[in-house]
Design a protein around this motif. Structure first.
Motif, PDB file in Angstrom:
ATOM      1  N   VAL A   1      44.092  51.788  38.317  1.00 21.61           N
ATOM      2  CA  VAL A   1      43.308  50.539  38.272  1.00 21.61           C
ATOM      3  C   VAL A   1      43.713  49.500  39.305  1.00 21.61           C
ATOM      4  N   LEU A   2      44.873  49.639  39.946  1.00 20.73           N
ATOM      5  CA  LEU A   2      45.308  48.635  40.909  1.00 20.73           C
ATOM      6  C   LEU A   2      44.466  48.695  42.187  1.00 20.73           C
ATOM      7  N   THR A   3      44.097  47.554  42.690  1.00 16.95           N
ATOM      8  CA  THR A   3      43.344  47.457  43.933  1.00 16.95           C
ATOM      9  C   THR A   3      43.490  46.051  44.500  1.00 16.95           C
ATOM     10  N   THR A   4      43.051  45.873  45.731  1.00 11.71           N
ATOM     11  CA  THR A   4      43.119  44.550  46.348  1.00 11.71           C
ATOM     12  C   THR A   4      41.820  43.796  46.089  1.00 11.71           C
ATOM     13  N   VAL A   5      41.958  42.527  45.750  1.00 13.26           N
ATOM     14  CA  VAL A   5      40.808  41.683  45.422  1.00 13.26           C
ATOM     15  C   VAL A   5      40.979  40.343  46.128  1.00 13.26           C
ATOM     16  N   LYS A   6      39.931  39.876  46.768  1.00 10.07           N
ATOM     17  CA  LYS A   6      39.951  38.558  47.419  1.00 10.07           C
ATOM     18  C   LYS A   6      39.508  37.536  46.379  1.00 10.07           C
ATOM     19  N   MET A   7      40.489  36.816  45.815  1.00 12.08           N
ATOM     20  CA  MET A   7      40.224  35.898  44.714  1.00 12.08           C
ATOM     21  C   MET A   7      39.588  34.583  45.180  1.00 12.08           C
ATOM     22  N   VAL A   8      39.916  34.141  46.401  1.00 12.82           N
ATOM     23  CA  VAL A   8      39.400  32.874  46.909  1.00 12.82           C
ATOM     24  C   VAL A   8      38.443  33.157  48.062  1.00 12.82           C
ATOM     25  N   PRO A   9      37.177  32.736  47.982  1.00 12.33           N
ATOM     26  CA  PRO A   9      36.230  32.970  49.083  1.00 12.33           C
ATOM     27  C   PRO A   9      36.615  32.162  50.317  1.00 12.33           C
ATOM     28  N   LEU A  10      36.611  32.825  51.457  1.00 19.37           N
ATOM     29  CA  LEU A  10      36.951  32.173  52.714  1.00 19.37           C
ATOM     30  C   LEU A  10      35.745  32.176  53.655  1.00 19.37           C
ATOM     31  N   ARG A  11      35.731  31.231  54.579  1.00 14.65           N
ATOM     32  CA  ARG A  11      34.612  31.110  55.516  1.00 14.65           C
ATOM     33  C   ARG A  11      34.548  32.290  56.471  1.00 14.65           C
ATOM     34  N   PHE A  12      35.687  32.840  56.817  1.00 18.47           N
ATOM     35  CA  PHE A  12      35.743  33.919  57.795  1.00 18.47           C
ATOM     36  C   PHE A  12      36.371  35.153  57.150  1.00 18.47           C
ATOM     37  N   GLU A  13      36.200  36.295  57.794  1.00 21.51           N
ATOM     38  CA  GLU A  13      36.795  37.539  57.299  1.00 21.51           C
ATOM     39  C   GLU A  13      38.282  37.559  57.653  1.00 21.51           C
TER      40      GLU A  13
END
Length: 385
Positions: free
Chosen positions: A172-184
């Motif tokens: 179940v472990l994976t990477t998640v972007k919790m905070v939306p950012l303007r750029f990649e």
């Protein structure tokens, strides 16, 4: 400019920033603060001490055949697990805690956190097996025979259970972007489980029960019984009480008491060092705490205590075990071959007076570990495990 065409996400005050300004702002945000630098230094010291200390434990038992006892096989297994925790898990965890970002990608998110959990599980189960083995050997000496073969089988079982028990995390472990950012940008990415928060809470409760509470309860009961048996009389359980063996029994009893004290100290340090991280895990879910400087500091402190536990065990062996202390010195010094304690303790006691006149010449011929005085103590420490 292309930067102005990027969609504005997050706080409106950052919408007019260029990509370079945006990256500079994020770098300033994740840059360690003063207290974090102190904890980074502490982690660095733990990293060095832990790697060197646990490696020395393995070297000590490998080089000295008289130390290849059941308890020491378990201690080496514990040292291997601690070595893995410090080498593979401490650096990325510190980076993650300080920057609030998992920089190592999806694959290492799974592998490193999985093996961190496996190593911790191995440590806990090893401590539990040691306590149960000592409990049987001391409290029921006529009913149970502890052998190195059984110890190796138990170690295989420990690793098998640890690898299987933590399989859910590998899935179940994976990477998640919790905070939306303007750029990649690879900032503020978290390595976390993809299942629901309720499932995550249940999993943490299971780990607290089976990797802390229940093992600690079993170890407490076992060592309480061991202490009662070893300190309630001057006779070793399961041995006949004869005048001829009285001196040998007294020396062996003192050695077993020292070994019991050392193992109890290891268990107490485990209980103290792992309590904060388990408490923080529960509080994160029950109080729904948001990430801030205080939580970051508490996370760093709890993690450094876990890693300190992996580093402190060799120090306990050094201070409380004469054999480990001599082998550690020998590893750092230019020495001759170690003393081979081939005589039984009974033979040594009975022949002590006869050999007293030639003891000095033997000592000159067999130097050991930068400290010739250890020969005078070799009889006393023969059975220390």
């Amino acid at each position: 400019m292309n930067t102005t065409e990027e969609p504005c996400v997050g706080s409106p005050e950052f919408c007019n920033l260029t990509r370079e300004e945006y990256v500079t702002m994020l770098n300033a945000y994740i840059y360690p603060q003063t207290y974090e630098w102190v904890l980074i230094g502490t982690h660095t010291a733990v990293f060095i001490i832990g790697l060197v200390g646990n490696a020395l434990v393995c070297i000590a038992v490998y080089r000295n055949h008289t130390m290849r006892t059941v308890t020491n096989y378990f201690i080496v297994n514990l040292a291997v697990a601690d070595f893995m925790v410090i080498l593979f898990c401490l650096p990325p965890t510190v980076l993650w805690d300080v920057t609030e970002t998992w920089f190592l990608g999806h694959a290492l998110c799974k592998v490193l956190l999985y093996f961190q959990s496996v190593s911790v599980t191995v440590s806990v189960l090893t401590l539990t097996f040691i306590s149960l083995d000592r409990w049987y050997a001391i409290c029921f000496p006529l009913e149970f025979k502890s052998t190195t073969g059984r110890a190796k089988t138990a170690i295989l079982i420990i690793w098998t259970i640890s690898l299987l028990f933590n399989t859910p995390e590998l899935v179940v472990l994976t990477t998640v972007k919790m905070v939306p950012l303007r750029f990649e940008l690879e900032y503020l990415v978290q390595c976390m489980a993809t299942w629901s928060s309720n499932s995550d809470l249940v999993w943490h409760i299971i780990k607290i029960l089976f990797l802390y509470t229940i093992p600690l309860l079993l170890m407490t009961i076992a060592y309480h019984q061991i202490v009662k048996v070893l300190w309630r009389s001057d006779k070793i359980p399961g041995q006949a009480e004869t005048k001829k063996l009285a001196s040998a029994e007294q020396i062996q009893l003192r050695s077993r008491r020292k070994a019991a004290k050392m193992l109890v100290a290891v268990v107490v340090m485990f209980a103290v060092c792992y309590f904060p991280v388990h408490l923080l895990s529960v509080l994160r879910y029950t109080l729904d705490m948001e990430q801030n400087d205080v939580i970051t500091l508490l996370a760093l402190l709890s993690h450094v205590m876990c890693y300190a536990n992996s580093a402190i065990n060799p120090l306990i062996y050094n201070f409380m075990s004469g054999k480990y202390r001599r082998e550690f010195r020998r590893a750092f010094c230019c020495t001759s071959k170690p003393i081979h304690e081939t005589l039984t303790i009974t033979t040594r006691i009975l022949s002590r007076n006869k050999k007293q006149g030639s003891l000095q010449s033997d000592k000159d011929q067999r130097e050991y570990a930068c400290n010739p005085s250890v020969i005078r103590n070799s009889i006393r420490n023969t059975y220390l495990q």
